[in-house]
Design a protein around this motif. Sequence first.
Motif, PDB file in Angstrom:
ATOM      1  N   THR A  74       0.813  -1.206   0.000  1.00 41.68           N
ATOM      2  CA  THR A  74       0.000   0.000   0.000  1.00 41.68           C
ATOM      3  C   THR A  74       0.852   1.264   0.000  1.00 41.68           C
ATOM      4  O   THR A  74       0.450   2.287  -0.550  1.00 41.68           O
ATOM      5  N   ALA A  75       2.024   1.217   0.603  1.00 39.27           N
ATOM      6  CA  ALA A  75       2.893   2.400   0.644  1.00 39.27           C
ATOM      7  C   ALA A  75       3.429   2.741  -0.743  1.00 39.27           C
ATOM      8  O   ALA A  75       3.632   3.920  -1.067  1.00 39.27           O
ATOM      9  N   LYS A  76       3.658   1.718  -1.542  1.00 39.66           N
ATOM     10  CA  LYS A  76       4.226   1.928  -2.879  1.00 39.66           C
ATOM     11  C   LYS A  76       3.157   1.927  -3.967  1.00 39.66           C
ATOM     12  O   LYS A  76       3.488   2.098  -5.150  1.00 39.66           O
ATOM     13  N   ASN A  77       1.895   1.698  -3.588  1.00 40.44           N
ATOM     14  CA  ASN A  77       0.812   1.622  -4.583  1.00 40.44           C
ATOM     15  C   ASN A  77       1.154   0.616  -5.684  1.00 40.44           C
ATOM     16  O   ASN A  77       0.955   0.875  -6.888  1.00 40.44           O
ATOM     17  N   THR A  78       1.652  -0.515  -5.274  1.00 38.86           N
ATOM     18  CA  THR A  78       2.121  -1.525  -6.223  1.00 38.86           C
ATOM     19  C   THR A  78       1.520  -2.887  -5.888  1.00 38.86           C
ATOM     20  O   THR A  78       1.418  -3.245  -4.714  1.00 38.86           O
ATOM     21  N   VAL A  79       1.131  -3.589  -6.935  1.00 44.15           N
ATOM     22  CA  VAL A  79       0.614  -4.950  -6.809  1.00 44.15           C
ATOM     23  C   VAL A  79       1.621  -5.897  -7.449  1.00 44.15           C
ATOM     24  O   VAL A  79       2.207  -5.573  -8.496  1.00 44.15           O
ATOM     25  N   TYR A  80       1.797  -7.040  -6.828  1.00 42.65           N
ATOM     26  CA  TYR A  80       2.775  -8.010  -7.312  1.00 42.65           C
ATOM     27  C   TYR A  80       2.102  -9.329  -7.652  1.00 42.65           C
ATOM     28  O   TYR A  80       1.059  -9.679  -7.086  1.00 42.65           O
ATOM     29  N   LEU A  81       2.735 -10.055  -8.560  1.00 45.65           N
ATOM     30  CA  LEU A  81       2.332 -11.437  -8.826  1.00 45.65           C
ATOM     31  C   LEU A  81       3.600 -12.275  -8.824  1.00 45.65           C
ATOM     32  O   LEU A  81       4.399 -12.212  -9.767  1.00 45.65           O
ATOM     33  N   GLN A  82       3.800 -12.999  -7.741  1.00 40.76           N
ATOM     34  CA  GLN A  82       4.927 -13.914  -7.634  1.00 40.76           C
ATOM     35  C   GLN A  82       4.534 -15.225  -8.282  1.00 40.76           C
ATOM     36  O   GLN A  82       3.549 -15.855  -7.872  1.00 40.76           O
ATOM     37  N   MET A  83       5.299 -15.640  -9.271  1.00 38.10           N
ATOM     38  CA  MET A  83       4.981 -16.846 -10.026  1.00 38.10           C
ATOM     39  C   MET A  83       6.108 -17.860  -9.854  1.00 38.10           C
ATOM     40  O   MET A  83       7.244 -17.599 -10.275  1.00 38.10           O
ATOM     41  N   ASN A  84       5.792 -18.977  -9.236  1.00 34.75           N
ATOM     42  CA  ASN A  84       6.766 -20.045  -9.006  1.00 34.75           C
ATOM     43  C   ASN A  84       6.374 -21.295  -9.783  1.00 34.75           C
ATOM     44  O   ASN A  84       5.228 -21.457 -10.186  1.00 34.75           O
ATOM     45  N   ASN A  85       7.346 -22.176  -9.952  1.00 30.18           N
ATOM     46  CA  ASN A  85       7.105 -23.433 -10.657  1.00 30.18           C
ATOM     47  C   ASN A  85       6.367 -23.185 -11.981  1.00 30.18           C
ATOM     48  O   ASN A  85       5.356 -23.819 -12.271  1.00 30.18           O
ATOM     49  N   LEU A  86       6.908 -22.276 -12.752  1.00 31.49           N
ATOM     50  CA  LEU A  86       6.255 -21.899 -14.006  1.00 31.49           C
ATOM     51  C   LEU A  86       6.244 -23.049 -14.995  1.00 31.49           C
ATOM     52  O   LEU A  86       7.182 -23.875 -15.042  1.00 31.49           O
ATOM     53  N   LYS A  87       5.182 -23.089 -15.792  1.00 35.06           N
ATOM     54  CA  LYS A  87       4.992 -24.126 -16.798  1.00 35.06           C
ATOM     55  C   LYS A  87       4.872 -23.491 -18.184  1.00 35.06           C
ATOM     56  O   LYS A  87       4.474 -22.319 -18.285  1.00 35.06           O
ATOM     57  N   PRO A  88       5.168 -24.235 -19.228  1.00 32.29           N
ATOM     58  CA  PRO A  88       5.037 -23.654 -20.579  1.00 32.29           C
ATOM     59  C   PRO A  88       3.641 -23.097 -20.848  1.00 32.29           C
ATOM     60  O   PRO A  88       3.512 -22.083 -21.557  1.00 32.29           O
ATOM     61  N   GLU A  89       2.624 -23.699 -20.258  1.00 31.23           N
ATOM     62  CA  GLU A  89       1.262 -23.208 -20.487  1.00 31.23           C
ATOM     63  C   GLU A  89       0.983 -21.880 -19.780  1.00 31.23           C
ATOM     64  O   GLU A  89      -0.081 -21.292 -19.975  1.00 31.23           O
ATOM     65  N   ASP A  90       1.922 -21.410 -18.971  1.00 32.84           N
ATOM     66  CA  ASP A  90       1.786 -20.082 -18.372  1.00 32.84           C
ATOM     67  C   ASP A  90       2.242 -18.979 -19.321  1.00 32.84           C
ATOM     68  O   ASP A  90       2.083 -17.790 -19.008  1.00 32.84           O
ATOM     69  N   THR A  91       2.798 -19.348 -20.449  1.00 30.93           N
ATOM     70  CA  THR A  91       3.268 -18.369 -21.420  1.00 30.93           C
ATOM     71  C   THR A  91       2.118 -17.515 -21.928  1.00 30.93           C
ATOM     72  O   THR A  91       1.097 -18.035 -22.399  1.00 30.93           O
ATOM     73  N   ALA A  92       2.261 -16.197 -21.804  1.00 30.90           N
ATOM     74  CA  ALA A  92       1.207 -15.263 -22.201  1.00 30.90           C
ATOM     75  C   ALA A  92       1.689 -13.845 -21.956  1.00 30.90           C
ATOM     76  O   ALA A  92       2.734 -13.635 -21.328  1.00 30.90           O
ATOM     77  N   VAL A  93       0.905 -12.900 -22.430  1.00 30.43           N
ATOM     78  CA  VAL A  93       1.070 -11.515 -22.005  1.00 30.43           C
ATOM     79  C   VAL A  93       0.228 -11.338 -20.747  1.00 30.43           C
ATOM     80  O   VAL A  93      -0.956 -11.681 -20.733  1.00 30.43           O
ATOM     81  N   TYR A  94       0.847 -10.815 -19.707  1.00 32.57           N
ATOM     82  CA  TYR A  94       0.168 -10.621 -18.425  1.00 32.57           C
ATOM     83  C   TYR A  94      -0.198  -9.155 -18.259  1.00 32.57           C
ATOM     84  O   TYR A  94       0.642  -8.261 -18.461  1.00 32.57           O
TER      85      TYR A  94
END
Length: 126
Positions: A74-94
Amino acid sequence: QVQLVESGGGLVQAGGSLRLSCAASGRTFSTYTMGWFRQAPGKERDFVAAINWALGHTYYVDSVKGRFTISRDTAKNTVYLQMNNLKPEDTAVYYCAADQRRTYYYSYEARDYDYWGQGTQVTVSS
């Protein structure tokens, strides 16, 4: 004017990790719900995760549960998405998105989000 700027995408091998960031500006986001969506070539834009800015409640599509974590600073007004154990099917524009009408729950429909970032490419090689 609301502005959402994503960063952190890239190329990673299967099993690797990436952390996406979404810097939000132009409004007070305390009543918003923030979401991450992704779009693979030739496919629709799909819901990945969401977080209520006020309470920090989180929601995920089943395919990423246990692998992805959405959070906000909230202090930085930033949202994160931590992505672990990525798979080829996760390939995309986010894409990062902001829903100004839902404070304590969420929508998985892209049409319900009012503001969008420009997107960041995530490519997972096998």
